[in-house]
Design a protein around this motif. Structure first.
Motif, PDB file in Angstrom:
ATOM      1  N   ARG A  58       0.798  -1.212   0.000  1.00 58.94           N
ATOM      2  CA  ARG A  58       0.000   0.000   0.000  1.00 58.94           C
ATOM      3  C   ARG A  58       0.838   1.274   0.000  1.00 58.94           C
ATOM      4  NH1 ARG A  58      -5.274  -1.392   2.354  1.00 58.94           N
ATOM      5  NH2 ARG A  58      -5.634  -3.469   1.476  1.00 58.94           N
ATOM      6  N   GLY A  59       2.150   1.126   0.137  1.00 58.65           N
ATOM      7  CA  GLY A  59       3.000   2.309   0.140  1.00 58.65           C
ATOM      8  C   GLY A  59       2.869   3.160   1.393  1.00 58.65           C
ATOM      9  N   TRP A  60       2.531   2.528   2.542  1.00 61.31           N
ATOM     10  CA  TRP A  60       2.464   3.271   3.802  1.00 61.31           C
ATOM     11  C   TRP A  60       3.820   3.871   4.146  1.00 61.31           C
ATOM     12  CZ3 TRP A  60      -0.439  -0.861   7.242  1.00 61.31           C
ATOM     13  CH2 TRP A  60      -1.769  -0.936   6.800  1.00 61.31           C
ATOM     14  N   LYS A  61       3.830   5.122   4.597  1.00 68.37           N
ATOM     15  CA  LYS A  61       5.089   5.799   4.916  1.00 68.37           C
ATOM     16  C   LYS A  61       4.992   6.547   6.245  1.00 68.37           C
ATOM     17  CE  LYS A  61       6.135   6.863   0.090  1.00 68.37           C
ATOM     18  NZ  LYS A  61       7.205   5.914  -0.202  1.00 68.37           N
ATOM     19  N   LEU A  62       6.146   6.934   6.773  1.00 69.18           N
ATOM     20  CA  LEU A  62       6.203   7.815   7.944  1.00 69.18           C
ATOM     21  C   LEU A  62       6.275   9.263   7.463  1.00 69.18           C
ATOM     22  CD1 LEU A  62       8.724   6.272  10.501  1.00 69.18           C
ATOM     23  CD2 LEU A  62       6.261   6.486  10.722  1.00 69.18           C
ATOM     24  N   PRO A  63       5.825  10.223   8.316  1.00 66.35           N
ATOM     25  CA  PRO A  63       5.890  11.631   7.905  1.00 66.35           C
ATOM     26  C   PRO A  63       7.328  12.168   7.913  1.00 66.35           C
ATOM     27  CG  PRO A  63       5.160  11.465  10.177  1.00 66.35           C
ATOM     28  CD  PRO A  63       5.218  10.062   9.642  1.00 66.35           C
ATOM     29  N   VAL A  64       7.547  13.218   7.116  1.00 69.59           N
ATOM     30  CA  VAL A  64       8.812  13.952   7.099  1.00 69.59           C
ATOM     31  C   VAL A  64       8.530  15.335   7.674  1.00 69.59           C
ATOM     32  CG1 VAL A  64      10.520  15.039   5.593  1.00 69.59           C
ATOM     33  CG2 VAL A  64       9.752  12.711   5.133  1.00 69.59           C
ATOM     34  N   ALA A  65       9.496  15.871   8.452  1.00 67.94           N
ATOM     35  CA  ALA A  65       9.280  17.194   9.044  1.00 67.94           C
ATOM     36  C   ALA A  65       9.187  18.248   7.955  1.00 67.94           C
ATOM     37  CB  ALA A  65      10.415  17.540   9.999  1.00 67.94           C
ATOM     38  N   GLY A  66       8.463  19.301   8.218  1.00 64.49           N
ATOM     39  CA  GLY A  66       8.341  20.360   7.226  1.00 64.49           C
ATOM     40  C   GLY A  66       7.039  21.083   7.451  1.00 64.49           C
ATOM     41  N   GLY A  67       6.301  21.319   6.386  1.00 62.95           N
ATOM     42  CA  GLY A  67       4.993  21.932   6.539  1.00 62.95           C
ATOM     43  C   GLY A  67       5.059  23.278   7.230  1.00 62.95           C
ATOM     44  N   SER A  68       4.348  23.388   8.358  1.00 65.71           N
ATOM     45  CA  SER A  68       4.128  24.690   8.993  1.00 65.71           C
ATOM     46  C   SER A  68       5.423  25.431   9.309  1.00 65.71           C
ATOM     47  CB  SER A  68       3.335  24.495  10.282  1.00 65.71           C
ATOM     48  OG  SER A  68       4.113  23.722  11.189  1.00 65.71           O
ATOM     49  N   ASP A  69       6.490  24.664   9.617  1.00 69.03           N
ATOM     50  CA  ASP A  69       7.728  25.332  10.004  1.00 69.03           C
ATOM     51  C   ASP A  69       8.459  25.929   8.807  1.00 69.03           C
ATOM     52  OD1 ASP A  69       8.741  25.829  12.515  1.00 69.03           O
ATOM     53  OD2 ASP A  69       8.837  23.692  12.964  1.00 69.03           O
ATOM     54  N   GLY A  70       8.020  25.595   7.611  1.00 65.95           N
ATOM     55  CA  GLY A  70       8.719  26.085   6.432  1.00 65.95           C
ATOM     56  C   GLY A  70      10.100  25.471   6.344  1.00 65.95           C
ATOM     57  N   ARG A  71      10.914  25.959   5.437  1.00 68.18           N
ATOM     58  CA  ARG A  71      12.305  25.480   5.376  1.00 68.18           C
ATOM     59  C   ARG A  71      13.193  26.625   4.915  1.00 68.18           C
ATOM     60  NH1 ARG A  71      15.222  21.413   3.851  1.00 68.18           N
ATOM     61  NH2 ARG A  71      14.713  21.816   1.716  1.00 68.18           N
ATOM     62  N   GLN A 127      16.124  15.723   5.342  1.00 67.27           N
ATOM     63  CA  GLN A 127      14.821  15.209   4.918  1.00 67.27           C
ATOM     64  C   GLN A 127      14.577  13.772   5.338  1.00 67.27           C
ATOM     65  OE1 GLN A 127      12.556  17.197   3.666  1.00 67.27           O
ATOM     66  NE2 GLN A 127      13.041  17.802   1.589  1.00 67.27           N
ATOM     67  N   LEU A 128      15.165  13.340   6.441  1.00 64.71           N
ATOM     68  CA  LEU A 128      14.879  11.989   6.918  1.00 64.71           C
ATOM     69  C   LEU A 128      13.458  11.952   7.480  1.00 64.71           C
ATOM     70  CD1 LEU A 128      18.203  10.949   8.668  1.00 64.71           C
ATOM     71  CD2 LEU A 128      17.570  10.890   6.264  1.00 64.71           C
ATOM     72  N   ASP A 129      12.891  10.744   7.543  1.00 63.51           N
ATOM     73  CA  ASP A 129      11.543  10.633   8.113  1.00 63.51           C
ATOM     74  C   ASP A 129      11.624  10.614   9.640  1.00 63.51           C
ATOM     75  OD1 ASP A 129      12.248   8.106   8.929  1.00 63.51           O
ATOM     76  OD2 ASP A 129      11.015   7.058   7.479  1.00 63.51           O
ATOM     77  N   LEU A 130      10.475  10.483  10.302  1.00 59.84           N
ATOM     78  CA  LEU A 130      10.436  10.564  11.765  1.00 59.84           C
ATOM     79  C   LEU A 130      11.382   9.560  12.406  1.00 59.84           C
ATOM     80  CD1 LEU A 130       9.294  11.524  14.421  1.00 59.84           C
ATOM     81  CD2 LEU A 130       7.326  10.025  14.083  1.00 59.84           C
ATOM     82  N   PHE A 131      11.390   8.329  11.868  1.00 59.09           N
ATOM     83  CA  PHE A 131      12.281   7.331  12.442  1.00 59.09           C
ATOM     84  C   PHE A 131      13.738   7.758  12.302  1.00 59.09           C
ATOM     85  CE2 PHE A 131      15.005   3.625  12.102  1.00 59.09           C
ATOM     86  CZ  PHE A 131      14.718   3.006  13.302  1.00 59.09           C
TER      87      PHE A 131
END
Lengths: 214, 214, 214
Positions: free
Chosen positions: B201-214, C35-39
């Motif tokens: 299903r291609g389940w993944k963990l989140p990557v930081a980013g989004g609201s904090d911008g980069r 850009q690593l994931d949470l883990f």
């Protein structure tokens, strides 16, 4: 190891320290090329000289590792680092004699590493692997610290293979209960000879490819 | 581990060796892609197969590590290396079945690694971490040796998380004094199932980013 | 270490955990940038925080390593990882206070690492080296995991040198049989002060070059 003659002990220690010095030179030269500062040069010199033996000692459970228990190894390695830091141009020009000493260090490290693993009760097969690690581990740690693929894993002249032959002769002798000291001399000579011929003649291992395309 | 039935022992060893073989394939394939020579292929195959267990054994003080004490692990790993060296094109095309076996190896390594750490008296929390290391350590060592960021640390399908769930179930059972063997079976199934679904299903963990911008 | 006063024990543990937290922040920040994931963020946070101490414990034969035996270290490190994952922008802007805490962590890790190695019977010379490794090992592991040359080996402000001075003072005191606790306080202050001045004034170590050309 139980080498009875004091003379042999001194000879072995001398060779061991020469091997340490030459291995450390290779670390120092790489560090200078990569523009590391003085501390980085000393770390790479030490890493190249003693990592193989430290990994072996950690795996067989010898605490503390020999190169930490005896200060001479690290002092010799740091001296080599300082020499490289000051006279790296000279060291780079001495490439050929350095390669010869490096081959001697490799032979000695591989054979003595196998012997130490056997003395700690490991099987001949495991002892052979630990001998190879003793011989090539320092170079791998040195290369990883500056983030390059270890040269010993890439297509080069026979380097690891020479360590394998040297360690293998000692391990085979142990497996067949043959006397250890002649086997160590023979193994060291075989390792040195194979490495020497490989430098001279450019002998290499094959790379996968050919029929499978790519 | 104290598994009484001889049949279970044989089954576990068989799975362990299959896991070793499949993990070693992943090392061999990477080495061939990176154009390493035959020795490099064998080293990467062994590193991928046994590094996780070796790090676990070094950390819990089990000398010598299991994969050095028993020659079968490294022979199986080297056999996988030779297979990859000769038929890497075929192995690459068999990606899907290899991924399945790899998921089985991951499940087994994580669960057995946790069990071994518990047997050496570590706390459930530490044992869980050592189980994860047993499962993913080989892949990290494999990637570092060819100087690439370990894929297990980058955004991929749930790999380490599957190991964590498997190890965590065994560790939780130990923390609450529940019977260990059912927990190991359950942990292995959960790890395998999660990994399998994540591939499908291609389940993944989140990557930081989004609201904090980069 | 035998620090008798319970108050001192609590103070040391508190500093140790603060050092762990700040070191872990450095790992988390790097992981987010890469850009690593949470883990991956959690792994880098833990690697930066505890690798130095783990290598020290493996080399002196302390099983299991302190940071696995006591769950608080890894929980604190993971908390730092989560904080970075969520608020990395804030952490990056807090660079200056973080550097101060990092200098305190370095001083404490170097001095306590030397003390632990002495308590395990190592020579002052080896204990000094293990103190340095305790202080800088985490940063090296952190950088290697994302495949960059460890910053501590490149030309930067005096970082490793500060650890060396701190560890060296403790080791010298042991060599001359001077009381250990004042030496540890002095060593920690010297390490912190040198690191602080180096950040403020930009003090650096030399790089090879100059007369030898390139």
């Amino acid at each position: 190891m139980r080498v009875d003659s004091e003379w042999v002990q001194v000879a072995l220690l001398t060779f061991d320290l020469i091997g340490t010095f030459v291995f450390a030179l290779s670390g120092g030269v790489l560090a200078v090329r990569k523009q590391l500062d003085l501390f980085g040069v000393l770390v790479l010199a030490c890493a190249a000289a003693v990592s193989g033996g430290i990994v072996r000692d950690v795996l067989i459970g010898a605490h503390p590792p020999a190169s930490l228990a005896d200060w001479r190894y690290l002092v010799v390695a740091m001296a080599a680092g300082l020499v490289t830091f000051r006279w790296h141009g000279v060291i780079e020009r001495l490439r050929n004699p350095v390669q010869l000493f490096d081959a001697a260090g490799l032979a000695l490290f591989a054979v003595l590493g196998t012997g130490k693993a056997l003395a700690f009760g490991l099987s001949p097969f495991a002892a052979m692997l630990l001998g190879i690690i003793t011989g090539i581990g320092g170079g791998i740690a040195r290369d990883l610290l500056v983030v390059r693929t270890p040269v010993v894993l890439q297509q080069t002249e026979l380097y690891a293979m020479a360590a394998l032959v040297g360690s293998g002769i000692v391990a085979l002798a142990a497996a067949f209960h043959l006397p250890q000291h002649p086997a160590m001399v023979l193994g060291a000579l075989a390792c040195f000879g194979l490495r020497f011929m490989s430098i001279r003649r450019g002998w290499k291992l094959p790379v996968a490819g050919g029929s499978d395309g790519r």
